[in-house]
Design a protein around this motif. Structure first.
Motif, PDB file in Angstrom:
ATOM      1  N   SER A   1       0.811  -1.088   0.065  1.00  0.00           N
ATOM      2  CA  SER A   1      -0.039   0.092   0.054  1.00  0.00           C
ATOM      3  C   SER A   1       0.884   1.239   0.066  1.00  0.00           C
ATOM      4  N   ARG A   2       1.913   1.124   0.866  1.00  0.00           N
ATOM      5  CA  ARG A   2       2.981   2.327   0.979  1.00  0.00           C
ATOM      6  C   ARG A   2       3.610   2.389  -0.657  1.00  0.00           C
ATOM      7  N   THR A   3       3.802   1.540  -1.224  1.00  0.00           N
ATOM      8  CA  THR A   3       4.771   1.491  -2.400  1.00  0.00           C
ATOM      9  C   THR A   3       3.819   2.121  -3.547  1.00  0.00           C
ATOM     10  N   LEU A   4       2.344   1.597  -3.353  1.00  0.00           N
ATOM     11  CA  LEU A   4       1.364   1.934  -4.594  1.00  0.00           C
ATOM     12  C   LEU A   4       0.982   3.409  -4.201  1.00  0.00           C
ATOM     13  N   ALA A   5       0.422   3.397  -3.277  1.00  0.00           N
ATOM     14  CA  ALA A   5      -0.382   4.777  -3.045  1.00  0.00           C
ATOM     15  C   ALA A   5       0.442   5.929  -2.125  1.00  0.00           C
ATOM     16  N   GLY A   6       1.733   5.555  -1.756  1.00  0.00           N
ATOM     17  CA  GLY A   6       2.281   6.780  -0.894  1.00  0.00           C
ATOM     18  C   GLY A   6       1.866   6.533   0.420  1.00  0.00           C
ATOM     19  N   ASP A   7       2.534   7.146   1.545  1.00  0.00           N
ATOM     20  CA  ASP A   7       2.018   7.188   2.811  1.00  0.00           C
ATOM     21  C   ASP A   7       1.265   8.454   2.959  1.00  0.00           C
ATOM     22  N   PRO A   8      -0.105   8.240   3.106  1.00  0.00           N
ATOM     23  CA  PRO A   8      -0.828   9.514   3.291  1.00  0.00           C
ATOM     24  C   PRO A   8      -0.530  10.385   4.684  1.00  0.00           C
ATOM     25  N   GLY A   9      -0.194   9.539   5.712  1.00  0.00           N
ATOM     26  CA  GLY A   9       0.223  10.466   6.669  1.00  0.00           C
ATOM     27  C   GLY A   9       1.447  11.441   6.801  1.00  0.00           C
ATOM     28  N   SER A  10       2.437  10.711   5.866  1.00  0.00           N
ATOM     29  CA  SER A  10       3.545  11.640   5.723  1.00  0.00           C
ATOM     30  C   SER A  10       3.404  12.616   4.769  1.00  0.00           C
ATOM     31  N   ARG A  11       2.326  12.533   3.686  1.00  0.00           N
ATOM     32  CA  ARG A  11       2.244  13.611   2.863  1.00  0.00           C
ATOM     33  C   ARG A  11       1.225  14.791   3.708  1.00  0.00           C
ATOM     34  N   LEU A  12       0.443  14.263   4.703  1.00  0.00           N
ATOM     35  CA  LEU A  12      -0.315  15.203   5.449  1.00  0.00           C
ATOM     36  C   LEU A  12       0.643  16.053   6.405  1.00  0.00           C
ATOM     37  N   VAL A  13       1.785  15.580   7.067  1.00  0.00           N
ATOM     38  CA  VAL A  13       2.660  16.069   7.683  1.00  0.00           C
ATOM     39  C   VAL A  13       3.297  16.977   6.807  1.00  0.00           C
ATOM     40  N   ARG A  14       4.014  16.581   5.886  1.00  0.00           N
ATOM     41  CA  ARG A  14       4.783  17.478   4.766  1.00  0.00           C
ATOM     42  C   ARG A  14       4.083  18.483   4.091  1.00  0.00           C
ATOM     43  N   ASP A  15       2.744  18.517   3.576  1.00  0.00           N
ATOM     44  CA  ASP A  15       2.225  19.236   2.648  1.00  0.00           C
ATOM     45  C   ASP A  15       1.126  20.164   3.406  1.00  0.00           C
ATOM     46  N   ALA A  16       0.886  19.924   4.534  1.00  0.00           N
ATOM     47  CA  ALA A  16      -0.213  20.736   5.074  1.00  0.00           C
ATOM     48  C   ALA A  16       0.407  22.358   5.405  1.00  0.00           C
ATOM     49  N   ASP A  17      -0.570  23.164   5.471  1.00  0.00           N
ATOM     50  CA  ASP A  17       0.023  24.592   5.851  1.00  0.00           C
ATOM     51  C   ASP A  17      -0.513  24.975   7.044  1.00  0.00           C
ATOM     52  N   ILE A  18      -0.738  24.073   7.952  1.00  0.00           N
ATOM     53  CA  ILE A  18      -1.153  24.186   9.325  1.00  0.00           C
ATOM     54  C   ILE A  18      -0.225  23.411  10.176  1.00  0.00           C
ATOM     55  N   PRO A  19      -0.123  23.491  11.335  1.00  0.00           N
ATOM     56  CA  PRO A  19       0.475  22.472  12.363  1.00  0.00           C
ATOM     57  C   PRO A  19      -0.233  21.198  12.147  1.00  0.00           C
ATOM     58  N   VAL A  20       0.362  20.148  12.290  1.00  0.00           N
ATOM     59  CA  VAL A  20      -0.428  18.666  12.526  1.00  0.00           C
ATOM     60  C   VAL A  20       0.255  17.997  13.624  1.00  0.00           C
ATOM     61  N   MET A  21      -0.741  17.230  14.302  1.00  0.00           N
ATOM     62  CA  MET A  21      -0.319  16.635  15.596  1.00  0.00           C
ATOM     63  C   MET A  21      -0.742  15.119  15.212  1.00  0.00           C
ATOM     64  N   VAL A  22       0.493  14.257  15.156  1.00  0.00           N
ATOM     65  CA  VAL A  22       0.272  12.930  15.027  1.00  0.00           C
ATOM     66  C   VAL A  22       0.400  12.191  16.117  1.00  0.00           C
ATOM     67  N   PHE A  23      -0.470  11.324  16.748  1.00  0.00           N
ATOM     68  CA  PHE A  23      -0.682  10.661  17.766  1.00  0.00           C
ATOM     69  C   PHE A  23      -0.001   9.178  17.416  1.00  0.00           C
ATOM     70  N   PRO A  24       0.641   8.526  18.581  1.00  0.00           N
ATOM     71  CA  PRO A  24       0.946   7.145  18.340  1.00  0.00           C
ATOM     72  C   PRO A  24      -0.148   6.554  17.797  1.00  0.00           C
ATOM     73  N   SER A  25       0.069   5.652  17.020  1.00  0.00           N
ATOM     74  CA  SER A  25      -0.887   4.531  16.481  1.00  0.00           C
ATOM     75  C   SER A  25      -1.788   3.776  17.405  1.00  0.00           C
ATOM     76  N   ARG A  26      -1.082   3.493  18.471  1.00  0.00           N
ATOM     77  CA  ARG A  26      -1.637   2.588  19.615  1.00  0.00           C
ATOM     78  C   ARG A  26      -1.971   3.706  20.839  1.00  0.00           C
ATOM     79  N   THR A  27      -3.127   3.918  21.146  1.00  0.00           N
ATOM     80  CA  THR A  27      -3.519   4.826  22.522  1.00  0.00           C
ATOM     81  C   THR A  27      -4.265   3.969  23.087  1.00  0.00           C
ATOM     82  N   GLU A  28      -4.208   4.353  24.580  1.00  0.00           N
ATOM     83  CA  GLU A  28      -4.854   3.582  25.356  1.00  0.00           C
ATOM     84  C   GLU A  28      -6.264   4.411  25.777  1.00  0.00           C
TER      85      GLU A  28
END
Length: 141
Positions: free
Chosen positions: A114-141
């Protein structure tokens, strides 16, 4: 710290499991002044992004799961269903229209193909957004 950072938080949600993880992760950062912009991207046909305000039936289960897990009634919530060919692009295109001050999400587990074919959407959001981006750990309690 910018006091307006948490005013209008854009929360892209992929599915009910993602809605649950994101609700648990964002809950400690919210106060009654916060507006949440809950969004889901559906596959669109047009070249650009289409914004449909309100609850789309396709995304209803995702939205209901988020609210149930969040457990807060004191927040302003805007429901936005986006249509676009590319999920990351649709979200990035909508930031200005939605007047978001922060985007927050939990990363989706993607396999290597999926990463190879579509790219990593999360990385694109962090890299290309013009506002701050908060990324939570993928596993939260």
């Amino acid at each position: 710290m910018d006091e307006t950072l948490f005013d209008r938080i854009l929360l892209p949600l992929a599915d009910p499991d993602d809605a649950e993880r994101t609700a648990r992760a964002i809950r400690p950062y919210l106060d009654e002044e916060t507006t949440l912009i809950i969004t889901h991207v559906t596959q669109g046909e047009a070249a650009g992004t289409t914004v449909a305000m309100g609850r789309d039936r396709f995304a209803e289960e995702i939205y209901e799961t988020f609210i149930a897990v969040l457990g807060r009634q004191d927040l302003t919530i805007e429901w936005v269903t986006l249509e676009g060919r590319d999920v990351s692009e649709a979200i990035i295109d909508a930031i200005g229209t939605l007047e978001a001050t922060l985007m927050a999400f939990t990363p989706r587990d993607l396999d290597t193909w999926s990463r190879t074919l579509a790219g990593d959407p999360g990385s694109r959001l962090v890299r290309d957004a013009d506002i701050p981006v908060m990324v939570f750990p993928s596993r939260t309690e």
